[in-house]
Design a protein around this motif. Structure first.
Motif, short mmCIF file in Angstrom:
data_model
loop_
_atom_site.label_atom_id
_atom_site.label_comp_id
_atom_site.label_asym_id
_atom_site.label_seq_id
_atom_site.Cartn_x
_atom_site.Cartn_y
_atom_site.Cartn_z
N THR A 179 9.30 17.60 10.23
CA THR A 179 10.56 19.32 9.85
C THR A 179 11.34 19.28 10.86
OG1 THR A 179 7.95 19.36 9.25
CG2 THR A 179 9.29 21.70 9.46
N TYR A 180 11.19 18.90 12.48
CA TYR A 180 11.84 19.70 12.66
C TYR A 180 13.77 18.55 12.92
CZ TYR A 180 14.47 19.53 17.62
OH TYR A 180 15.01 20.34 18.23
N GLU A 231 9.90 27.09 13.96
CA GLU A 231 8.43 26.98 14.18
C GLU A 231 7.57 25.99 15.41
OE1 GLU A 231 4.48 27.70 11.80
OE2 GLU A 231 5.60 28.57 10.78
N VAL A 232 8.88 25.14 15.58
CA VAL A 232 7.95 23.93 16.52
C VAL A 232 8.97 24.22 17.41
CG1 VAL A 232 9.11 21.86 16.69
CG2 VAL A 232 9.44 22.03 14.50
N SER A 240 -0.79 21.63 16.68
CA SER A 240 -0.67 22.38 15.13
C SER A 240 0.44 21.82 14.04
CB SER A 240 -0.45 23.62 15.15
OG SER A 240 -1.29 23.84 16.34
N LEU A 241 0.60 22.36 13.18
CA LEU A 241 1.27 21.69 12.57
C LEU A 241 2.39 23.71 12.51
CD1 LEU A 241 2.69 19.59 10.76
CD2 LEU A 241 0.51 20.97 8.71
N ALA A 242 3.73 22.53 12.26
CA ALA A 242 5.06 24.04 12.51
C ALA A 242 5.09 23.62 10.52
CB ALA A 242 6.37 23.14 13.25
N HIS A 281 1.19 15.16 27.26
CA HIS A 281 1.13 15.93 28.36
C HIS A 281 1.31 17.03 28.62
CE1 HIS A 281 -2.39 13.07 28.65
NE2 HIS A 281 -1.65 11.70 28.23
N ASN A 282 3.01 16.48 28.83
CA ASN A 282 3.86 18.23 29.05
C ASN A 282 4.29 18.80 28.36
OD1 ASN A 282 3.43 16.65 31.09
ND2 ASN A 282 5.90 15.78 31.21
N ASN A 283 3.11 19.23 26.90
CA ASN A 283 3.70 20.25 26.28
C ASN A 283 4.86 19.83 26.20
OD1 ASN A 283 1.03 22.33 26.18
ND2 ASN A 283 0.70 20.35 26.07
N GLU A 284 6.09 19.29 25.86
CA GLU A 284 7.32 19.07 25.88
C GLU A 284 7.37 18.19 24.24
OE1 GLU A 284 9.66 16.94 28.76
OE2 GLU A 284 8.12 17.46 30.23
N ILE A 285 7.30 19.71 23.53
CA ILE A 285 7.30 19.10 21.68
C ILE A 285 8.84 18.56 21.67
CG2 ILE A 285 7.95 21.79 20.98
CD1 ILE A 285 5.53 20.22 18.92
#
Ligand SMILES: [Zn+2]
Length: 352
Positions: free
Chosen positions: A54-55, A305-306, A298-300, A255-259
């Motif tokens: 998606t991204y 939404e990413v 979660s799914l974007a 782990h760092n939530n760096e998408i």
């Protein structure tokens, strides 16, 4: 304790190092694969893959047509595994406790990589983590605890494996340069040096950071795809090879939530799969899975939404992970245990 474990390890390998007789233990002709490449996206769940599509607004890479159900990842003592227990399950077909490296209850557990070596295959361990990281260690070492780095290197020195490539990080492996050289390895500290040793008999390379080039902050010359290309050519031989490849930083960024950084690593994994689909022959089985999911992502629904808020955790989760297989004449449906990957590899090589 460290010394005892290290000695035990050396002894195990010493006794089982292959001889002419060992070939009789394996019914090699029943196998269907000359080579196996097992790729592990550390922390890569289904939503990591979908969000990367998606991204980056990509169509599905070819490997996604070879989906084979899902893998359950729980360890022996925990519904949520760590990479040591998950790597061990993939490598040995046995569930162990979190933290254990191809080892449980006082005993070393033989890995598919060791079995392949004994059967006359070449073996390569490739990771974007350091080589004493949990996943590469689970295929190439035995340790009561994943942090027993000296034990892990002692084991790796005794494996006789043909190729190790990992991240340099703090240069820990430089302490073992002479030890590896005494075992017949060339020791490389840069991609250029690694390539210059392409015709060596055995090679260990610890490289400066290998990260995705899709990141916008920093550019890296050398990509996972390049290392895998080097490894498959280095290992190619008439008896075949087993190659484990880990993309380690999907987990670390999650782990760092760096998408965005995590998804860049996933996209580089897509490139690696594309390269393999373009180049390997039908006698090479390709298996791609993950050791566990990280971040309960979660799914974007759209690129907009990413966002880091898609993460619902900063840790590992018990979410099942996907598995994809190419040139493998077996089908997995539904959800199977991660130990099944070892069984499939064994069957592909005709090992009993
Ligand atoms: Zn992790």
């Amino acid at each position: 304790m460290k010394k005892i474990l290290a000695l035990a390890c050396a002894a195990t390998i010493g006794v089982t190092s292959f001889t002419a007789c060992d070939f009789n233990l394996f019914k090699k002709n029943e196998g269907t694969a000359k080579n196996i490449i097992l790729l592990i996206g550390d922390g890569m769940g289904e939503n990591h893959i979908q969000n990367a599509l998606t991204y980056f607004e990509l169509t599905e890479p070819r490997f996604m047509a070879d989906r084979q159900g899902s893998i359950a990842t729980k360890s022996k003592n925990n519904a949520v595994t760590d990479s040591a227990a998950a790597g061990t399950a993939l490598a040995t077909g046995q569930k162990v406790n979190n933290g254990e490296i191809a080892y449980h209850n006082g005993k070393n557990i033989q890995t598919i990589a060791e079995l392949a070596k004994k059967a006359g295959k070449k073996v390569g361990i490739v990771t974007t983590d350091t080589l004493d990281g949990a996943t590469p260690s689970a295929f190439s070492a035995h340790a009561k605890d994943r942090d027993d780095s000296d034990d892990i290197v002692s084991c790796q020195l005794a494996t006789g494996f043909d190729l190790f490539i990992g991240e340099m990080d703090d240069g820990f492996y430089n302490n073992y340069e002479a030890a590896f050289e005494s075992k017949g390895y060339s020791f490389a500290s840069s991609p250029e040096e690694m390539v210059s040793y392409a015709s060596s008999d055995k090679l260990i390379a610890t490289l400066p950071n290998v990260r995705s080039n899709y990141r916008e902050d920093t550019k890296y010359d050398y990509q996972l795809k390049d290392i895998v290309a080097f490894a498959t050519e280095f290992l190619d031989n008439e008896n075949g090879y087993f190659l484990m490849v880990e993309s380690a930083h999907i987990d670390k960024y999650s782990h760092n939530n760096e998408i965005v950084n995590a998804l860049c690593e996933v996209r580089s994994f897509f490139d690696t799969m594309d390269y393999l689909y373009d180049t390997v022959s039908e006698d090479t089985a390709i298996i791609l899975t993950a050791d566990h999911e990280t971040g309960r992502l979660s799914l974007a629904k759209s690129k907009a939404e990413v966002d880091n808020y898609l993460y619902n955790s900063s840790g590992h989760t018990g979410v099942d992970v996907p598995i994809f297989m190419k040139n493998v004449p077996y089908t997995l449906t539904g959800t199977v245990q991660n130990t099944e990957v070892f069984e499939i590899c064994k069957k592909l090589f005709g090992l009993t």
